[in-house]
Design an enzyme around this catalytic site. Structure first.
Site, PDB file in Angstrom:
ATOM      1  N   GLY A   1       0.854  -1.186   0.000  1.00 43.56           N
ATOM      2  CA  GLY A   1       0.000   0.000   0.000  1.00 43.56           C
ATOM      3  C   GLY A   1       0.884   1.228   0.000  1.00 43.56           C
ATOM      4  O   GLY A   1       2.076   1.130   0.291  1.00 43.56           O
TER       5      GLY A   1
ATOM      6  N   CYS B   1       5.262  -6.136   1.562  1.00 37.06           N
ATOM      7  CA  CYS B   1       5.583  -4.706   1.512  1.00 37.06           C
ATOM      8  C   CYS B   1       4.880  -3.958   2.653  1.00 37.06           C
ATOM      9  O   CYS B   1       5.199  -4.178   3.799  1.00 37.06           O
ATOM     10  CB  CYS B   1       5.247  -4.125   0.140  1.00 37.06           C
ATOM     11  N   TYR B   2       3.901  -3.124   2.380  1.00 37.21           N
ATOM     12  CA  TYR B   2       3.226  -2.425   3.476  1.00 37.21           C
ATOM     13  C   TYR B   2       2.616  -3.432   4.452  1.00 37.21           C
ATOM     14  O   TYR B   2       2.673  -3.249   5.675  1.00 37.21           O
ATOM     15  CB  TYR B   2       2.127  -1.496   2.934  1.00 37.21           C
TER      16      TYR B   2
ATOM     17  N   HIS C   1       8.043  -7.322  -3.582  1.00 34.06           N
ATOM     18  CA  HIS C   1       6.775  -7.703  -4.229  1.00 34.06           C
ATOM     19  C   HIS C   1       6.936  -9.031  -4.975  1.00 34.06           C
ATOM     20  O   HIS C   1       7.405  -9.041  -6.113  1.00 34.06           O
ATOM     21  CB  HIS C   1       6.334  -6.611  -5.213  1.00 34.06           C
TER      22      HIS C   1
ATOM     23  N   GLU D   1       4.689 -10.762  -6.284  1.00 35.65           N
ATOM     24  CA  GLU D   1       3.649 -10.953  -7.302  1.00 35.65           C
ATOM     25  C   GLU D   1       4.028 -10.405  -8.671  1.00 35.65           C
ATOM     26  O   GLU D   1       3.371 -10.724  -9.650  1.00 35.65           O
ATOM     27  CB  GLU D   1       2.329 -10.318  -6.824  1.00 35.65           C
TER      28      GLU D   1
ATOM     29  N   GLY E   1     -21.110 -11.182 -29.306  1.00 41.25           N
ATOM     30  CA  GLY E   1     -20.049 -11.656 -30.179  1.00 41.25           C
ATOM     31  C   GLY E   1     -18.714 -11.649 -29.440  1.00 41.25           C
ATOM     32  O   GLY E   1     -17.739 -12.215 -29.903  1.00 41.25           O
TER      33      GLY E   1
ATOM     34  N   VAL F   1     -16.098 -12.155 -25.898  1.00 40.20           N
ATOM     35  CA  VAL F   1     -15.714 -13.320 -25.102  1.00 40.20           C
ATOM     36  C   VAL F   1     -16.629 -13.505 -23.883  1.00 40.20           C
ATOM     37  O   VAL F   1     -17.118 -14.607 -23.617  1.00 40.20           O
ATOM     38  CB  VAL F   1     -14.266 -13.156 -24.560  1.00 40.20           C
ATOM     39  N   ASP F   2     -16.872 -12.401 -23.144  1.00 45.08           N
ATOM     40  CA  ASP F   2     -17.535 -12.538 -21.848  1.00 45.08           C
ATOM     41  C   ASP F   2     -18.967 -13.052 -21.983  1.00 45.08           C
ATOM     42  O   ASP F   2     -19.369 -13.986 -21.286  1.00 45.08           O
ATOM     43  CB  ASP F   2     -17.539 -11.205 -21.095  1.00 45.08           C
TER      44      ASP F   2
ATOM     45  N   LYS G   1     -10.210 -12.070 -16.559  1.00 54.95           N
ATOM     46  CA  LYS G   1     -10.361 -12.312 -18.002  1.00 54.95           C
ATOM     47  C   LYS G   1      -9.645 -13.584 -18.478  1.00 54.95           C
ATOM     48  O   LYS G   1     -10.207 -14.365 -19.250  1.00 54.95           O
ATOM     49  CB  LYS G   1      -9.810 -11.101 -18.761  1.00 54.95           C
TER      50      LYS G   1
END
Ligand code: XMP
Length: 513
Positions: free
Chosen positions: A50, A77-78, A165, A167, A220, A222-223, A368
């Site tokens: 953060g 981190c934070y 970090h 990630e 039309g 993806v979702d 996604k």
């Protein structure tokens, strides 16, 4: 498991990385009360980074009660510093800041998190304050040049933390460290697979819908395709999909829905042919905003009529509307159901009050890339699952000038050639999207064969982007550009010039209108 968000742009990324280890994770705000967190019975917690200093007046604090709940906790981190402060360690303004690539130095055997990793390896840091003394009971397992305590762990209490970090991709061993915390320290079994997501979601939809009926609008994209396919798998004949063909789609897209999607899912599909309705409404209109409003309005009219017809056919027995809301929308709108409803209402442009549906949102928990994997698991074709973004108003906002049937035919032909050549060159996954724009009100002189031509230019707009908020123009290979240009000018009679848009976003937007 839960990622507690301390206001970092990294919280969603952490959740995604956790999910990549096949463990389900969700993001919760840092002000979620400890009792609420405990009530959700998480298998572990990750406290995110953060922007604040733990000593700042309004800095979000960690309630020490969190560490008495018996839940494994990993601070990043934070989160690492806040955890240190809450457990009686020391965090200091050392005056030195570490930003970017930093060398991590393993101390001792590296503990569970860093054991057998290279003694020195790069990690991504971004902090001003530093932990100078770990709390009681923790073993320090790594440091860096400016940070004596960059990682610690307490195996007995199943608590650990890192200053860097893990990630981000710039920490090459970060994903392994995260995996070790989750599996080796917290003892979570990786069981969250694409197949299990499909099974669980299908079951949840069956429970929600029961023997009633649902409607799903297909764009039309993806979702909506994956949402529709999941609901189809769950309730079969009780679902009807509606596809509005507004005539502003690219070559082959209607067939992709009517043939490929139906073949893959067996769904009951109603296509509304609204091509003439849209062209009539757009006649004489050149202003971009006006075009967008007209297309949006006509779209709602068409969808609403189809929904009414369906409800009438079913004697009012259609209770559910399927929406392709994704997890980032849920997190960004505060995670509550109310907030998400507002968003999904927007997606269909706001249906009238007398058409009330309950929402089915089978993708609410997914990012996604997970949606794409679910689509493939459900047997949807790659052409649908990996479709690049395409705006709702379609080719209508890629014709600069009035939209007419002839101009749409021209643009569709040029666009199809560009797409074919980009696909043949294997570039589809490298670019975010490549709009082709027809400058319909501009003419330029050319020469073809022995004759003078007076045709229209098209613009190629290849862009690279992470999220469409910012974008850079993609440096396409010259030979690919040449093939696209030669083919378009040879095969599309009205186009005698192909140009390349080399503007980033900002200042340009991706679309021209
Ligand atoms: P801009 O042009 O704003 O586009 O840089 C950003 C991204 O959004 C897409 N786009 C739309 N998508 N409805 C949509 O569903 C729209 O009205 C719309 N306008 C732009 C665009 O293709 C790009 O990916």
């Amino acid at each position: 498991m839960l990622v507690v968000d301390y206001g970092a742009q990294y919280a969603q990324l952490i959740a995604r990385r956790v999910r990549e280890t096949q463990i389900y994770s969700e993001v919760v705000p840092h002000d979620t009360p400890v009792e609420e967190i405990v009530r959700r019975d998480p298998a572990a917690l990750v406290l995110s980074g953060g922007p604040a200093s733990v000593y700042a007046e309004d800095a979000p604090q960690v309630d020490p009660a969190l560490f008495d709940a018996g839940v494994p906790v990993f601070g990043i981190c934070y989160g690492f510093q806040a955890m240190t402060a809450a457990l009686g360690g020391t965090v200091e303004h050392t005056g030195t800041r570490e930003y970017g690539r930093t060398e991590l130095e393993i101390t001792g055997d590296g503990g569970t998190l860093h054991e057998d990793l290279p003694g020195h390896h790069p990690v991504w840091m971004s902090h001003g304050d530093s932990v100078s003394k770990a709390p009681e009971g923790f073993t320090v397992t790594a440091g860096s040049k400016d940070t004596p305590v960059a990682a610690y762990e307490d195996r007995r209490r199943r608590l650990a933390g890192v200053q860097y970090h893990p990630e981000v991709a710039h920490s090459p061993h970060g994903q392994e460290v995260l995996r070790r915390f989750l599996q080796d320290i917290a003892g979570i079994k990786p069981q969250w697979t694409t197949a299990s997501i499909v099974d669980d979601t299908v079951e949840a939809i069956r429970v929600q819908v029961g023997d009633r009926r649902a409607i799903c609008g297909l764009s039309g994209g993806v979702d909506s395709a994956v949402a529709g396919a999941l609901v189809q798998r769950a309730i079969g004949e009780q679902l009807t999909c509606v596809f509005v063909d507004h005539g502003l789609l690219r070559a082959g897209e209607r067939a992709q829905v009517e043939r490929d999607f139906v073949a893959a899912t067996g769904v009951k599909l109603v296509t509304v042919d609204a091509v003439d309705q849209f062209l009539d409404a757009l006649a004489g209109v050149t202003d971009p905003e006006e075009k967008r409003k007209i297309i949006g309005r006509e779209f709602i009219r068409s969808f609403e009529k189809a929904a009414r017809d369906l409800v009438a056919d079913a004697d009012g027995d259609v209770d559910f509307l399927v929406q392709g809301t994704l997890y980032p929308d849920v997190v960004e709108s505060g995670g509550g159901t109310g907030a998400a409803n507002i968003k999904s209402h927007h997606n269909v442009g706001g249906l009238p009050d007398d058409l009330q549906f309950q929402l089915v949102e089978p993708l609410r928990a997914l990012f996604k890339d997970e949606v794409r994997r679910v689509g493939l698991e459900l047997g949807l074709p790659e052409t649908i699952v990996h479709r690049q973004p395409f705006p709702g108003p379609g080719l209508g906002i890629r014709i600069i000038g009035e939209v007419t049937a002839d101009r749409l035919t021209t643009l569709r032909a040029a666009d199809a050639i560009a797409r074919e050549e980009l696909t043949a060159a294997g570039l589809d996954r490298d670019i975010w999207q490549c709009p082709v724009v027809l400058l319909a009100d501009v003419r330029s002189v050319g020469v073809q064969g022995d004759g003078r031509t007076y045709g229209h230019p098209v613009v190629l707009r290849p862009v690279s982007s992470e999220d469409a908020m910012t974008a850079d123009w993609t440096r396409l290979p010259y030979d690919v550009l040449e093939r696209i240009s030669t083919r378009i000018t040879n095969e599309v009679a009205e186009v005698n010039r192909v140009t390349l848009d080399v503007t980033s976003k900002p200042p340009g937007t991706i679309e021209w209108e």
